[in-house]
Design an enzyme around this catalytic site. Structure first.
Site, mmCIF file in Angstrom:
data_model
loop_
_atom_site.group_PDB
_atom_site.id
_atom_site.type_symbol
_atom_site.label_atom_id
_atom_site.label_comp_id
_atom_site.label_asym_id
_atom_site.label_seq_id
_atom_site.Cartn_x
_atom_site.Cartn_y
_atom_site.Cartn_z
ATOM 1 N N SER A 100 -95.714 51.759 -18.500
ATOM 2 C CA SER A 100 -97.115 52.035 -18.835
ATOM 3 C C SER A 100 -97.498 53.429 -18.347
ATOM 4 C CB SER A 100 -98.043 51.011 -18.182
ATOM 5 O OG SER A 100 -98.141 49.845 -18.960
ATOM 6 N N THR A 144 -90.424 45.403 -18.920
ATOM 7 C CA THR A 144 -90.465 44.534 -17.735
ATOM 8 C C THR A 144 -89.150 43.759 -17.626
ATOM 9 O OG1 THR A 144 -92.830 44.318 -18.135
ATOM 10 C CG2 THR A 144 -91.891 42.900 -16.435
ATOM 11 N N ASP A 152 -100.721 41.266 -20.030
ATOM 12 C CA ASP A 152 -100.109 40.345 -19.073
ATOM 13 C C ASP A 152 -99.957 39.041 -19.871
ATOM 14 O OD1 ASP A 152 -99.522 40.237 -15.964
ATOM 15 O OD2 ASP A 152 -100.419 38.319 -16.432
ATOM 16 N N ASN A 191 -92.740 37.667 -23.330
ATOM 17 C CA ASN A 191 -92.201 39.013 -23.416
ATOM 18 C C ASN A 191 -91.211 39.346 -22.285
ATOM 19 O OD1 ASN A 191 -92.998 42.068 -22.455
ATOM 20 N ND2 ASN A 191 -92.634 41.821 -24.643
ATOM 21 N N LYS A 235 -106.436 44.405 -11.723
ATOM 22 C CA LYS A 235 -106.056 43.338 -12.647
ATOM 23 C C LYS A 235 -107.329 42.795 -13.262
ATOM 24 C CE LYS A 235 -102.192 41.349 -13.888
ATOM 25 N NZ LYS A 235 -100.807 41.843 -13.758
ATOM 26 N N LYS A 264 -104.829 50.587 -12.236
ATOM 27 C CA LYS A 264 -103.871 50.278 -13.299
ATOM 28 C C LYS A 264 -103.383 48.860 -13.117
ATOM 29 C CE LYS A 264 -101.284 51.275 -16.805
ATOM 30 N NZ LYS A 264 -101.901 50.074 -17.437
ATOM 31 N N LYS A 277 -96.909 47.139 -5.925
ATOM 32 C CA LYS A 277 -95.945 47.314 -7.014
ATOM 33 C C LYS A 277 -96.068 48.720 -7.605
ATOM 34 C CE LYS A 277 -96.216 44.143 -10.195
ATOM 35 N NZ LYS A 277 -96.369 43.341 -11.432
HETATM 36 N N1 GLU Z 1 -99.110 43.007 -16.291
HETATM 37 C C1 GLU Z 1 -97.991 43.823 -15.942
HETATM 38 C C2 GLU Z 1 -97.713 43.689 -14.460
HETATM 39 O O1 GLU Z 1 -97.871 42.615 -13.901
HETATM 40 C C3 GLU Z 1 -98.118 45.253 -16.455
HETATM 41 C C4 GLU Z 1 -99.323 46.007 -16.033
HETATM 42 C C5 GLU Z 1 -99.479 47.382 -16.699
HETATM 43 O O2 GLU Z 1 -98.645 47.780 -17.498
HETATM 44 O O3 GLU Z 1 -100.480 48.037 -16.378
HETATM 45 O O4 GLU Z 1 -97.290 44.593 -13.782
#
Ligand code: GLU
Length: 447
Positions: free
Chosen positions: A379, A212, A168, A243, A128, A92, A116
């Site tokens: 998410s 976020t 992202d 965002n 990622k 994820k 995280k």
């Molecule tokens: N890009 C966001 C982060 O850095 C969200 C990732 C997601 O929702 O999977 O955590």
């Protein structure tokens, strides 16, 4: 061998195996440095080579993305998906579209994402992806054809039980929707849980857009609570105007703080009376313009081209733009100007020198992998709603987010205390995230 020496040896091995990947080295170093006390308590992690395993992605995919622009010209970009760790659940993490994207950037982000995601307490692994595609100045048709070409390759690696991408930098719900449309067309499956950050009409979750930024401020609130402080009436600066920054500013305002500045990669605006958030939303979300336009509507404000936002005196600073945007000098300036809290909305926005300054000064410093976890946590809530073919109210979803952020804060705080580093959220976050993943990896066996 003493634990610190072992850690140094492991780090040198990461550098040797991944030459030139500076961002990845930095992220790995930051986590490894914290782990000493955890490895003393759990020597089995050393014996079973858990750190060597965590530093090696389970799978790395690099692919070509051919697409045509509005003039009919052929363009070629590079696509990435690094599936780092699936001990806790399906991979994820977001997709980033930005010209600065390289394998090193995606690996640093994927590595951070493992810990995280573990901190959220939700069943999600870490990954990622993204591309060096630059969305700036592209038409909607160009964005759509790029997204469709990206998905023609990516679809074979993802799935609701396999890997669940999201947004992202450069990827919001418009791009996620295009990606989802193409996935649905290729696979002939309405598999809502394959992507998160979708719009509400096609299975998205309430609060995902805000999550976020809101989460960062909830985390800040918890940290201030420990210090018997609160955000009300405090002067704040927030870097970025995407965002994360927009919804961090919104929550700060709702709680009675005064946000005086925000930025984009061209410069920053300073509005002493408090920024006009509706105008910022209009410029950034609707017109997709630049922050310099703010001054046209608020003549009394200042726009500083290429200025350094961290020079503005404030009580609270939220770096919500991008990695390494705040260095040692900036950190020293913030502390000198009386800043009491720095909480990160972006991923790794503070350089190692900057982090050192904050920790030595003893101000409240909330690292991104804990403080910005509200996005990916929501998410995971979107995945829950998709799996049960349900959709929750804004109020209910926001309450869940709030509970999750409090949970992350308390876990980081108590872990730091348990391992002899009271008030150090960097150690707390790294150790707590690591322990969750490491224990799961041991239980899964040598896989
Ligand atoms: N890009 C966001 C982060 O850095 C969200 C990732 C997601 O929702 O999977 O955590």
């Amino acid at each position: 061998m003493a634990v610190q020496e072992k850690i140094e040896e492991l780090y040198q091995e990461v550098v040797r195996k991944n030459p030139g990947e500076n961002e990845f080295h930095q992220a790995a170093m930051e986590v490894l440095q914290s782990l000493g006390p955890a490895l003393v308590k759990y020597p089995e992690f050393v014996d079973k080579k858990i750190i060597e395993r965590i530093c090696e992605p389970e799978r790395q995919i690099i692919f070509r993305i051919p697409w045509r622009n509005d003039k009919g010209e052929v363009n070629i970009n590079r696509g990435f998906r690094v599936e780092f760790n699936s001990a806790l659940g399906p991979y994820k993490g977001g997709l980033r579209f930005h010209p600065s994207v390289t394998l090193s950037v995606i690996k640093f982000l994927g590595f951070e994402q493992i810990f995280k995601n573990a901190l959220t307490g939700m069943p999600i692994g870490g990954a990622k992806g993204g591309s060096d595609f630059d969305p700036k100045g592209k038409s909607e048709d160009e964005i759509m054809s790029f997204c469709q070409s990206f998905m023609i390759e990516l679809y074979r690696y993802i799935g609701e039980y396999t890997d669940v991408p999201a947004g992202d930098i450069g990827v919001g719900s418009r791009e996620i929707n295009f990606l989802f449309g193409q996935y649905k067309r290729i696979t002939n499956r309405y598999e809502s849980g394959v992507l998160t950050g979708k719009s509400l009409n096609i299975g998205g979750s309430m609060v995902r857009k805000e999550s976020t930024g809101y989460g960062v401020v909830y985390f800040l609130k918890e940290m201030l609570n420990v210090l018997k402080e609160n955000v009300e009436g405090k002067t704040c600066i927030v870097s970025g105007s995407g965002n994360v920054a927009i919804y961090a500013m919104e929550k700060l305002e709702q709680l009675g703080a005064r946000v005086v500045a925000c930025s984009d990669s061209d410069g920053y605006i300073y509005d002493e009376t408090g920024v006009d958030l509706n105008l910022i939303k209009q410029i950034k979300e609707i017109e997709r313009g630049r922050i310099r336009e703010y001054k046209k509507y608020h003549k009394e404000s200042k726009y500083i081209e290429k200025g350094n936002i961290w020079e503005i005196p404030c009580k609270i600073a939220l770096p919500c733009a991008t990695e390494n945007e705040l260095n040692g000098k900036d950190a020293t300036k913030l502390v000198k100007n009386g800043c009491i809290a720095v909480v990160e909305g972006a991923n790794m926005p503070t350089t190692p020198e900057g982090v050192k300054v904050f920790l030595e000064a003893g101000i409240a410093y909330g690292p991104g992998k804990a403080a910005n976890a509200g996005g990916v946590a929501t998410s995971a809530l979107e995945m829950q709603q998709n799996a049960s073919r349900d959709s929750w109210s804004f109020k209910f979803t926001e309450r869940r987010l709030q509970e999750i952020m409090k949970g992350i804060h308390d876990l980081c705080y108590s872990t730091a205390e348990e391992f002899g580093a009271q008030g150090n959220y960097v150690k707390g976050a790294n150790i707590a995230g690591f322990l969750k993943v490491a224990k799961a990896m041991l239980e899964l066996g040598l896989v």
